[in-house]
Design an enzyme around this catalytic site. Structure first.
Site, PDB file in Angstrom:
ATOM      1  N   GLU A 170      60.903 -21.857   4.667  1.00  6.10           N
ATOM      2  CA  GLU A 170      60.113 -20.847   5.369  1.00  6.10           C
ATOM      3  C   GLU A 170      60.913 -19.558   5.593  1.00  6.10           C
ATOM      4  OE1 GLU A 170      57.257 -18.806   7.774  1.00  6.10           O
ATOM      5  OE2 GLU A 170      57.216 -20.190   6.078  1.00  6.10           O
ATOM      6  N   HIS A 198      61.376 -17.501   2.447  1.00  6.17           N
ATOM      7  CA  HIS A 198      60.124 -16.785   2.195  1.00  6.17           C
ATOM      8  C   HIS A 198      60.053 -15.512   3.048  1.00  6.17           C
ATOM      9  CE1 HIS A 198      55.924 -16.103   1.312  1.00  6.17           C
ATOM     10  NE2 HIS A 198      55.602 -16.181   2.588  1.00  6.17           N
ATOM     11  N   HIS A 223      46.173 -14.079   4.213  1.00  5.42           N
ATOM     12  CA  HIS A 223      47.571 -13.775   3.902  1.00  5.42           C
ATOM     13  C   HIS A 223      47.809 -13.861   2.395  1.00  5.42           C
ATOM     14  CE1 HIS A 223      51.783 -13.257   4.632  1.00  5.42           C
ATOM     15  NE2 HIS A 223      52.116 -14.472   4.258  1.00  5.42           N
ATOM     16  N   HIS A 282      34.945 -24.211  -5.761  1.00  8.37           N
ATOM     17  CA  HIS A 282      36.063 -23.584  -6.475  1.00  8.37           C
ATOM     18  C   HIS A 282      36.092 -24.037  -7.933  1.00  8.37           C
ATOM     19  CE1 HIS A 282      40.001 -22.024  -7.437  1.00  8.37           C
ATOM     20  NE2 HIS A 282      40.487 -23.228  -7.650  1.00  8.37           N
ATOM     21  N   HIS A 306      49.989 -23.371 -11.052  1.00 12.08           N
ATOM     22  CA  HIS A 306      48.585 -22.939 -10.977  1.00 12.08           C
ATOM     23  C   HIS A 306      48.472 -21.677 -10.114  1.00 12.08           C
ATOM     24  CE1 HIS A 306      44.339 -23.544 -11.600  1.00 12.08           C
ATOM     25  NE2 HIS A 306      44.087 -23.527 -10.306  1.00 12.08           N
TER      26      HIS A 306
END
Length: 362
Positions: free
Chosen positions: A94, A97, A162, A276, A334
């Site tokens: 985290e 990032h 986000h 989706h 992906h």
């Protein structure tokens, strides 16, 4: 935190400074594009490893600059819940990032400073400060959603926004890089204006279709609905399974809960996944047709080829993710494919626009 982010940003800033490119400013923009793509991919890794709450506060980790300093607090939390959400590994994922996101923010501030300085001195179009100023406010908004992602405990609509803002930042920076390229090497080509206008309309439509699919994909990921259907093309042995659209697509709710606070039914996750999956067919058809039309025009052919290749790989990786029960590497790839499509479609849009605006070759 700021010092750490500055240290991370020094390498790309140095690369731009020592570059032999005719425009260091242009180089800085494309480095920011590259790092933003990396940030989106690493953000997917952060989300897919459930590391979003690896440090449960923001911007630091237990109020400190890095997990080393917060060692005692992290170990205490890990002792209570060994699998997380707070563990030492997840805390570092985290925080890396966050460091990378802050470094990109510094690069955009550098663009803004250079643009204003050069614009006041030369008034050159390449340094017009309007666009980098907009980028600055956009990245601040993105940072705010990053903070809310943590403080609102991974609320799906916040995490999805986000993600969409991250993709938007990639598109904006790519467009800006294309603009810098065109200012240095103005386009001049013999192209059929009628066909070019058609490609421009299709490219814009493709962008809108991809935006919808990005939202749907983000909604699948943030609601952990990837394995709601474990077969393809059927879902639960049916073409149209039992689905709860009302709860599945109610936006403002906690993770795993309905708006009323009850546990989200499995049929809601099925609805999220099924929409989706089936909208992906629309994406393949629209983007495929756009790429086919662009392929017929030499200046646009390289981007069209790349779109076809990434689109095919993206479809295969999506299907493989279902059959292979959601392996981490494939899921990250992906997400990377989705970011690559955003980048390539942005390139197609700006190249078609600038070709259309450019004078025909004499």
């Amino acid at each position: 935190m700021a010092i750490t982010a500055l240290i991370v940003a020094l390498l790309p800033l140095s690369m731009a400074w020592i570059s032999k490119d005719t425009s260091r400013y242009r180089k800085l923009v494309w480095i920011a594009v590259f790092l933003t793509f990396d940030l989106i991919v690493f953000g997917a890794f952060t989300r897919l490893t459930d590391s979003g709450l690896g440090c449960p506060d923001w911007p630091g980790c237990y109020g400190l600059a890095n997990p080393f300093l917060a060692h005692e607090e992290i170990r205490a939390a890990e002792a209570l819940q060994p699998t997380g959400p707070v563990t030492m590994v997840k805390a570092w994922i985290e925080m890396i990032h966050r460091y990378l996101a802050m470094a990109i923010g510094i690069l955009i501030v550098a663009m803004l400073a250079v643009a204003w300085y050069r614009w006041r001195k030369s008034r050159q179009a390449a340094y017009s400060p309007g666009y980098p100023t907009f980028l600055f406010f956009f990245v601040c908004l993105q940072g705010a959603f990053g903070a809310w992602t943590v403080t609102l405990k991974l609320q799906p609509v916040i995490v999805t926004m986000h993600l969409l803002l991250g993709m938007g930042l990639l598109a904006l920076l790519t467009w800006f890089g294309g603009r810098q390229d065109q200012l240095l090497r103005p386009a001049s080509a013999m192209v059929a204006r009628t066909r070019l206008a058609t490609v421009r309309r299709l490219a814009l439509l493709s962008g809108l279709v991809l935006l919808v699919q990005l939202f749907l994909g983000g909604w699948v990921s943030t609601n952990y609905a990837t394995l709601a259907c474990t077969e393809f093309p059927l879902c639960g042995g049916k073409i149209v399974p039992e689905m709860d659209f009302e709860h599945g697509f109610h936006l403002w709710r906690e993770l795993g809960k309905t708006a009323a606070g009850h546990y989200l039914p499995f049929s809601a996750l099925t609805a999220i996944h099924w929409v989706h999956r089936n909208f992906a067919l629309v994406v393949v058809l629209v983007l495929g047709w756009t790429a086919a039309r662009a392929w017929t025009m030499a200046p646009l052919r390289p981007v069209a080829r790349a779109i076809v290749a990434v689109l095919a790989l993206q479809a295969l990786s999506g299907i493989a993710t279902i059959y292979l029960s959601y392996p981490l590497l494939l899921a990250v790839l992906h997400n990377a494919g989705a970011a690559a499509l955003v980048l390539l479609l942005t390139m197609l849009n700006y190249r078609a626009k600038f070709l259309d605006d450019a004078p025909a070759a004499q």
